[in-house]
Design a protein around this motif. Structure first.
Motif, short mmCIF file in Angstrom:
data_model
loop_
_atom_site.label_atom_id
_atom_site.label_comp_id
_atom_site.label_asym_id
_atom_site.label_seq_id
_atom_site.Cartn_x
_atom_site.Cartn_y
_atom_site.Cartn_z
N LEU A 1 65.07 73.99 29.40
CA LEU A 1 65.63 72.41 28.94
C LEU A 1 64.45 72.06 28.06
O LEU A 1 64.44 70.96 27.12
N ALA A 2 63.06 72.17 28.58
CA ALA A 2 61.61 71.66 28.24
C ALA A 2 61.50 71.90 26.98
O ALA A 2 61.42 70.93 25.96
N ALA A 3 62.02 73.15 26.66
CA ALA A 3 61.46 74.07 24.99
C ALA A 3 62.24 73.07 24.21
O ALA A 3 62.12 72.98 23.10
N TRP A 4 64.12 72.98 24.55
CA TRP A 4 64.53 72.23 23.54
C TRP A 4 64.10 71.02 23.07
O TRP A 4 64.27 70.37 21.85
N TYR A 5 63.73 70.26 24.21
CA TYR A 5 63.60 68.82 24.56
C TYR A 5 62.22 68.61 23.39
O TYR A 5 61.83 67.82 22.55
N LEU A 6 61.37 69.62 23.87
CA LEU A 6 59.65 69.45 22.79
C LEU A 6 60.41 69.50 20.96
O LEU A 6 59.62 69.08 20.27
N GLY A 7 61.23 70.30 21.13
CA GLY A 7 61.67 70.97 19.54
C GLY A 7 61.98 70.16 19.01
O GLY A 7 62.00 69.65 17.84
N LEU A 9 61.93 66.75 20.31
CA LEU A 9 60.88 65.52 19.01
C LEU A 9 59.79 65.92 18.10
O LEU A 9 59.73 65.07 17.29
N LEU A 10 60.09 67.16 18.30
CA LEU A 10 58.71 67.45 16.97
C LEU A 10 60.24 67.15 15.26
O LEU A 10 59.54 66.80 14.67
N THR A 11 60.94 67.85 15.64
CA THR A 11 61.35 67.49 14.59
C THR A 11 61.82 65.81 14.19
O THR A 11 62.20 65.34 13.12
N ALA A 12 62.44 65.21 15.22
CA ALA A 12 62.44 63.84 15.08
C ALA A 12 61.25 62.92 14.26
O ALA A 12 61.55 62.08 13.47
N TYR A 13 59.59 63.49 15.11
CA TYR A 13 58.70 62.57 14.42
C TYR A 13 58.07 63.65 13.84
O TYR A 13 56.80 62.58 12.76
N ILE A 14 58.12 64.23 13.57
CA ILE A 14 57.70 65.13 11.92
C ILE A 14 58.31 65.26 10.78
O ILE A 14 59.64 65.66 10.67
N PRO A 15 57.60 64.33 10.12
CA PRO A 15 58.09 65.25 8.83
C PRO A 15 58.54 65.92 7.97
O PRO A 15 58.41 67.01 8.25
N LYS A 16 59.90 65.98 7.30
CA LYS A 16 60.30 66.95 6.74
C LYS A 16 59.85 68.15 6.07
O LYS A 16 59.80 69.45 6.07
N GLU A 17 58.89 67.19 5.12
CA GLU A 17 58.12 67.67 3.87
C GLU A 17 56.78 68.28 4.66
O GLU A 17 56.38 69.76 3.85
N ALA A 18 56.50 67.82 5.69
CA ALA A 18 55.27 68.89 6.48
C ALA A 18 55.62 70.50 6.84
O ALA A 18 54.84 70.88 6.97
N ILE A 19 56.95 69.77 7.34
CA ILE A 19 57.71 71.53 8.60
C ILE A 19 57.62 72.43 6.95
O ILE A 19 57.83 73.52 7.16
#
Length: 187
Positions: A1-7, A9-19
């Motif tokens: 559950l913690a890994a899903w939540y961390l993922g 958060l990362l997708t919500a706050y990091i711009p898609k171009e950077a990913i």
């Protein structure tokens, strides 16, 4: 559950171009770098390596086939041979060349029958060993000196006989060439 939540958060706050850029960089890790050699500098008469200062560059290329005329290049000056009076022109040229001349000769088509005995004798006197060995459509190239001695390490003559089983072009042998550098102080 913690890994899903961390993922999440990362997708919500990091711009898609950077990913996308990061993923592309990770994919390039396994690739080998591509090394590109610089384009070679063109040399006189298209030699692979330049003649040293104080030398003349030359290339003699026999003709082959109907569309490949014989060529002589000397110090990047190209001469394409297209003659009809082979023996007469050759005899006059050799006889009128002053002492200290460098003579470059090549065949296209049939030097064995188009050159008469006077022309062949003059070329033989210049040092040719193969002028009398030419056969129908043999490719032949020769470099000679009139009035001075050429260095022994220079290839002076080359011949390739026509062979129906091996001819590169229908009825014509492959072209041959002689190339090199001649010291200017010889001439």
């Amino acid at each position: 559950l913690a890994a899903w939540y961390l993922g999440y958060l990362l997708t919500a706050y990091i711009p898609k171009e950077a990913i996308k850029t990061s993923i592309a960089n990770l994919q390039d890790i396994g690739k080998k770098p591509v090394l590109r050699a610089p384009l070679p500098k063109r040399q006189k008469c298209d030699h692979w390596s330049p003649c040293s200062p104080g030398n003349y560059a030359y290339r003699i290329l026999s003709g082959s086939g109907k569309g490949k005329m014989a060529k002589i290049c000397f110090e990047d000056e190209l001469c394409v041979i297209d003659s009809t009076d082979y023996s007469g022109e050759m005899v006059a040229f050799i006889k009128n060349a002053p002492e200290g001349s460098l003579l470059l000769m090549v065949t296209h088509d049939d030097g064995s029958t188009w050159l008469n005995n006077d022309a062949k004798k003059l070329v033989e006197e210049l040092g040719s060993k193969e002028i009398r060995n030419m056969k129908f459509r043999s490719s032949w190239a020769f470099i000679a000196a009139k009035g001075f001695k050429m260095p022994d390490n220079i290839q002076k003559e080359k011949i390739n006989h026509s062979d129906e089983q091996k001819n590169r072009y229908s009825g014509w042998p492959a072209e041959i060439q002689i190339e090199g550098c001649i010291p200017r102080n010889l001439i």
